[in-house]
Each structure stands twice: as structure tokens, then as C-alpha cells.
Motif scaffolding. Structure first.
Motif, PDB file in Angstrom:
ATOM      1  N   GLY A 169       4.232 -13.160  18.863  1.00 32.31           N
ATOM      2  CA  GLY A 169       5.134 -13.244  17.591  1.00 32.31           C
ATOM      3  C   GLY A 169       4.441 -12.573  16.571  1.00 32.31           C
ATOM      4  O   GLY A 169       5.015 -12.930  15.466  1.00 32.31           O
ATOM      5  N   ARG A 170       3.339 -12.024  16.557  1.00 31.78           N
ATOM      6  CA  ARG A 170       2.624 -11.363  15.457  1.00 31.78           C
ATOM      7  C   ARG A 170       2.361  -9.830  15.843  1.00 31.78           C
ATOM      8  O   ARG A 170       2.145  -9.443  17.129  1.00 31.78           O
ATOM      9  N   SER A 171       2.352  -9.052  14.866  1.00 35.22           N
ATOM     10  CA  SER A 171       1.967  -7.738  14.841  1.00 35.22           C
ATOM     11  C   SER A 171       0.786  -7.390  14.055  1.00 35.22           C
ATOM     12  O   SER A 171       0.801  -8.031  12.826  1.00 35.22           O
ATOM     13  N   ALA A 172      -0.301  -6.506  14.454  1.00 33.08           N
ATOM     14  CA  ALA A 172      -1.375  -6.218  13.519  1.00 33.08           C
ATOM     15  C   ALA A 172      -1.256  -4.649  13.279  1.00 33.08           C
ATOM     16  O   ALA A 172      -0.858  -3.692  14.109  1.00 33.08           O
ATOM     17  N   TRP A 173      -1.325  -4.442  11.950  1.00 32.39           N
ATOM     18  CA  TRP A 173      -1.215  -3.113  11.620  1.00 32.39           C
ATOM     19  C   TRP A 173      -2.558  -2.656  10.613  1.00 32.39           C
ATOM     20  O   TRP A 173      -2.826  -3.435   9.878  1.00 32.39           O
ATOM     21  N   ILE A 174      -3.241  -1.433  11.168  1.00 35.65           N
ATOM     22  CA  ILE A 174      -4.305  -0.979  10.351  1.00 35.65           C
ATOM     23  C   ILE A 174      -3.930   0.022   9.697  1.00 35.65           C
ATOM     24  O   ILE A 174      -3.540   1.105  10.242  1.00 35.65           O
ATOM     25  N   LEU A 175      -4.129  -0.008   8.439  1.00 35.10           N
ATOM     26  CA  LEU A 175      -3.374   1.329   7.453  1.00 35.10           C
ATOM     27  C   LEU A 175      -4.434   1.638   6.391  1.00 35.10           C
ATOM     28  O   LEU A 175      -5.334   0.993   6.191  1.00 35.10           O
ATOM     29  N   ASP A 176      -4.402   2.941   6.105  1.00 36.54           N
ATOM     30  CA  ASP A 176      -5.316   3.736   5.067  1.00 36.54           C
ATOM     31  C   ASP A 176      -4.379   3.985   3.908  1.00 36.54           C
ATOM     32  O   ASP A 176      -3.025   4.388   4.049  1.00 36.54           O
ATOM     33  N   ASP A 177      -4.808   3.929   2.611  1.00 34.34           N
ATOM     34  CA  ASP A 177      -4.206   4.296   1.561  1.00 34.34           C
ATOM     35  C   ASP A 177      -5.167   4.797   0.529  1.00 34.34           C
ATOM     36  O   ASP A 177      -6.310   4.361   0.441  1.00 34.34           O
ATOM     37  N   ILE A 178      -4.805   5.528  -0.618  1.00 28.91           N
ATOM     38  CA  ILE A 178      -5.699   5.565  -1.804  1.00 28.91           C
ATOM     39  C   ILE A 178      -5.312   4.773  -2.867  1.00 28.91           C
ATOM     40  O   ILE A 178      -4.011   4.900  -3.428  1.00 28.91           O
ATOM     41  N   LYS A 190       4.184 -11.773  10.684  1.00 28.57           N
ATOM     42  CA  LYS A 190       4.907 -12.897  11.507  1.00 28.57           C
ATOM     43  C   LYS A 190       6.250 -13.162  10.995  1.00 28.57           C
ATOM     44  O   LYS A 190       6.125 -13.467   9.753  1.00 28.57           O
ATOM     45  N   ASP A 191       7.183 -13.217  11.767  1.00 27.47           N
ATOM     46  CA  ASP A 191       8.408 -13.807  11.194  1.00 27.47           C
ATOM     47  C   ASP A 191       8.906 -12.938   9.985  1.00 27.47           C
ATOM     48  O   ASP A 191       9.594 -13.347   8.998  1.00 27.47           O
ATOM     49  N   GLY A 192       8.650 -11.568   9.848  1.00 27.58           N
ATOM     50  CA  GLY A 192       9.036 -10.894   8.869  1.00 27.58           C
ATOM     51  C   GLY A 192       8.177 -11.121   7.416  1.00 27.58           C
ATOM     52  O   GLY A 192       8.611 -10.938   6.167  1.00 27.58           O
ATOM     53  N   SER A 193       7.191 -11.576   7.571  1.00 25.65           N
ATOM     54  CA  SER A 193       6.110 -11.854   6.395  1.00 25.65           C
ATOM     55  C   SER A 193       4.618 -11.588   6.476  1.00 25.65           C
ATOM     56  O   SER A 193       4.302 -11.537   7.928  1.00 25.65           O
ATOM     57  N   ILE A 194       3.918 -11.433   5.635  1.00 26.24           N
ATOM     58  CA  ILE A 194       2.573 -11.233   5.755  1.00 26.24           C
ATOM     59  C   ILE A 194       1.640 -12.494   6.202  1.00 26.24           C
ATOM     60  O   ILE A 194       1.905 -13.372   5.337  1.00 26.24           O
ATOM     61  N   ASP A 195       1.442 -12.470   7.329  1.00 27.12           N
ATOM     62  CA  ASP A 195       0.566 -13.608   7.832  1.00 27.12           C
ATOM     63  C   ASP A 195      -0.807 -13.555   7.184  1.00 27.12           C
ATOM     64  O   ASP A 195      -1.380 -14.813   7.065  1.00 27.12           O
ATOM     65  N   SER A 196      -1.471 -12.725   7.243  1.00 21.23           N
ATOM     66  CA  SER A 196      -2.896 -12.360   6.750  1.00 21.23           C
ATOM     67  C   SER A 196      -3.007 -11.040   6.299  1.00 21.23           C
ATOM     68  O   SER A 196      -2.392  -9.959   6.645  1.00 21.23           O
ATOM     69  N   ALA A 197      -4.093 -10.800   5.494  1.00 22.63           N
ATOM     70  CA  ALA A 197      -4.502  -9.388   5.147  1.00 22.63           C
ATOM     71  C   ALA A 197      -5.867  -9.280   4.827  1.00 22.63           C
ATOM     72  O   ALA A 197      -6.553 -10.406   4.641  1.00 22.63           O
ATOM     73  N   GLY A 231       2.434 -14.632   3.022  1.00 21.65           N
ATOM     74  CA  GLY A 231       3.593 -15.085   2.763  1.00 21.65           C
ATOM     75  C   GLY A 231       4.739 -14.148   2.178  1.00 21.65           C
ATOM     76  O   GLY A 231       5.958 -14.306   2.155  1.00 21.65           O
ATOM     77  N   ALA A 232       4.203 -13.111   1.634  1.00 23.60           N
ATOM     78  CA  ALA A 232       5.112 -12.147   1.077  1.00 23.60           C
ATOM     79  C   ALA A 232       6.135 -11.681   2.030  1.00 23.60           C
ATOM     80  O   ALA A 232       5.759 -11.487   3.225  1.00 23.60           O
ATOM     81  N   LYS A 233       7.380 -11.152   1.654  1.00 25.84           N
ATOM     82  CA  LYS A 233       8.336 -10.516   2.643  1.00 25.84           C
ATOM     83  C   LYS A 233       8.860  -9.409   1.672  1.00 25.84           C
ATOM     84  O   LYS A 233       8.528  -9.204   0.584  1.00 25.84           O
ATOM     85  N   LEU A 234       9.641  -8.577   2.309  1.00 32.18           N
ATOM     86  CA  LEU A 234      10.136  -7.511   1.554  1.00 32.18           C
ATOM     87  C   LEU A 234      11.457  -7.890   0.788  1.00 32.18           C
ATOM     88  O   LEU A 234      12.068  -8.752   1.217  1.00 32.18           O
ATOM     89  N   ALA A 235      11.414  -7.437  -0.451  1.00 33.40           N
ATOM     90  CA  ALA A 235      12.666  -7.439  -1.373  1.00 33.40           C
ATOM     91  C   ALA A 235      12.862  -5.999  -1.576  1.00 33.40           C
ATOM     92  O   ALA A 235      12.346  -5.407  -2.267  1.00 33.40           O
ATOM     93  N   LEU A 277       7.279  -1.173   8.822  1.00 37.00           N
ATOM     94  CA  LEU A 277       6.675  -0.957  10.047  1.00 37.00           C
ATOM     95  C   LEU A 277       6.872  -2.038  11.268  1.00 37.00           C
ATOM     96  O   LEU A 277       7.385  -1.741  12.388  1.00 37.00           O
ATOM     97  N   ASP A 278       6.761  -3.146  10.763  1.00 40.15           N
ATOM     98  CA  ASP A 278       7.068  -4.272  11.682  1.00 40.15           C
ATOM     99  C   ASP A 278       8.499  -4.566  11.956  1.00 40.15           C
ATOM    100  O   ASP A 278       8.841  -4.436  13.186  1.00 40.15           O
ATOM    101  N   SER A 279       9.346  -4.339  11.203  1.00 41.71           N
ATOM    102  CA  SER A 279      10.793  -4.333  11.264  1.00 41.71           C
ATOM    103  C   SER A 279      11.156  -3.075  12.309  1.00 41.71           C
ATOM    104  O   SER A 279      12.111  -3.380  13.122  1.00 41.71           O
ATOM    105  N   MET A 280      10.496  -1.831  12.043  1.00 45.10           N
ATOM    106  CA  MET A 280      10.753  -0.650  12.949  1.00 45.10           C
ATOM    107  C   MET A 280      10.458  -0.999  14.435  1.00 45.10           C
ATOM    108  O   MET A 280      11.220  -0.607  15.470  1.00 45.10           O
TER     109      MET A 280
END
Length: 162
Positions: free
Chosen positions: A66-75, A90-97, A121-125, A156-159
Motif C-alpha cells: 500500500g505504499r509507493s516510493a519515489w526517488i526524484l531530483d530537483d534544483i 501512502k493513502d494519498g499523503s507523504i508517509d516519509s521523506a 502527512g501532507a496531501k495535495l491541495a 506521480l502516485d495518483s498517476m
């Protein structure tokens, strides 16, 4: 002082390798990576959060329990180096970063656990996070970068779920 596993240069700090991040998230045997294709419609959704088209046409992610992990790059600032971060959704919110590799000259305080908890715990608004994340003096651009990457991970998780 933040812990450092090793330094590629004086400005590069590896807090955690991507492999160690995936092991932390999923245990000793992480799931096989999946591939998300970022077509024009996906890129349009990402641009709202990321501020520009995501620089890849396809992106690996890991999903299990029930969790997805994403490794992203940005500047954080134009002309600076990429920062690599890992996000668990997890469940549409940030479980950890986690900040995995920090390559900028200022703002590495965003890697501190006490600050990273503010994203948890952040979700999209819309295309942004629904939480106000406190800034860090001297690390404003790094904070904004982490907010962008967290929102991008949620999109990305929602996609990937669709």
C-alpha cells in the motif's frame, strides 16, 4: 552537524543511498521497480507542481504494502546542482521523506529529521501541499524545492494508481 556517509566533493553530501532508502522503506528485499510513462497529459499535470515539465519521459518507482516510493531530483536555484530525495506515499499523503544526496552549497538543513517531519502527512491541495511548511533561514530555495518534489511524488502516485 548532519551525518555524512561520504562526500563526492566538498559540496556533495550523501545522507543515504537510494538502495539504503528502498531497504529502509520495504525491508531487505525491495520490490522490483515499476515504470511510469510520462506522456503529454502526465507532463501537463506535473508542470503545475514541479514548475516545469519533468525532465524524464519515464520514471521508476517501487510499490508494495500500500505504499509507493519515489526517488526524484530537483534544483533549488538555477545554476545549482541536483538534489536527490526519496518520498514514500501512502493513502494519498507523504508517509516519509528523505534527502538522499545534497549537492548545493547552502540549505542542507532540509535533510534534518525534525524538518522533514513537517512534510509528513501532507496531501495535495490542487498542485501544492495542503500543509504550510516552515521556511529555514538561508534555505528558502531548498525548502521550496522539497515542497515541489513532495507534491510531484503525490501526483506521480495518483498517476501510478490509475
Amino acid at each position: 552537524m548532519l551525518p555524512s556517509i561520504g562526500r563526492a566533493t566538498d559540496l556533495w553530501t550523501t545522507f543515504q543511498t537510494p538502495t539504503a532508502f528502498l531497504t529502509e522503506v520495504f525491508g531487505s528485499t525491495p520490490p522490483a521497480p515499476k515504470l511510469l510513462m510520462l506522456d503529454a497529459a502526465a507532463q501537463a499535470k506535473l508542470t503545475a507542481a514541479f514548475g516545469r515539465a519533468y525532465p524524464q519521459a519515464q520514471l521508476r518507482y517501487w510499490k508494495a504494502d500500500g505504499r509507493s516510493a519515489w526517488i526524484l531530483d530537483d534544483i533549488g536555484k538555477v545554476g545549482y546542482q541536483l538534489t536527490t530525495s526519496g518520498f514514500v506515499v501512502k493513502d494519498g499523503s507523504i508517509d516519509s521523506a528523505r534527502v538522499l544526496i545534497y549537492r548545493e552549497s547552502r540549505g542542507e538543513q532540509i535533510a534534518e529529521a525534525s524538518w522533514l517531519k513537517k512534510i509528513t502527512g501532507a496531501k495535495l491541495a490542487g498542485a501544492k501541499l495542503d500543509k504550510t511548511v516552515d521556511n529555514i533561514s538561508g534555505a528558502t530555495l531548498s525548502v521550496k524545492m522539497m515542497e515541489r518534489m513532495a507534491a510531484t511524488a503525490l501526483i506521480l502516485d495518483s498517476m501510478a494508481a490509475a
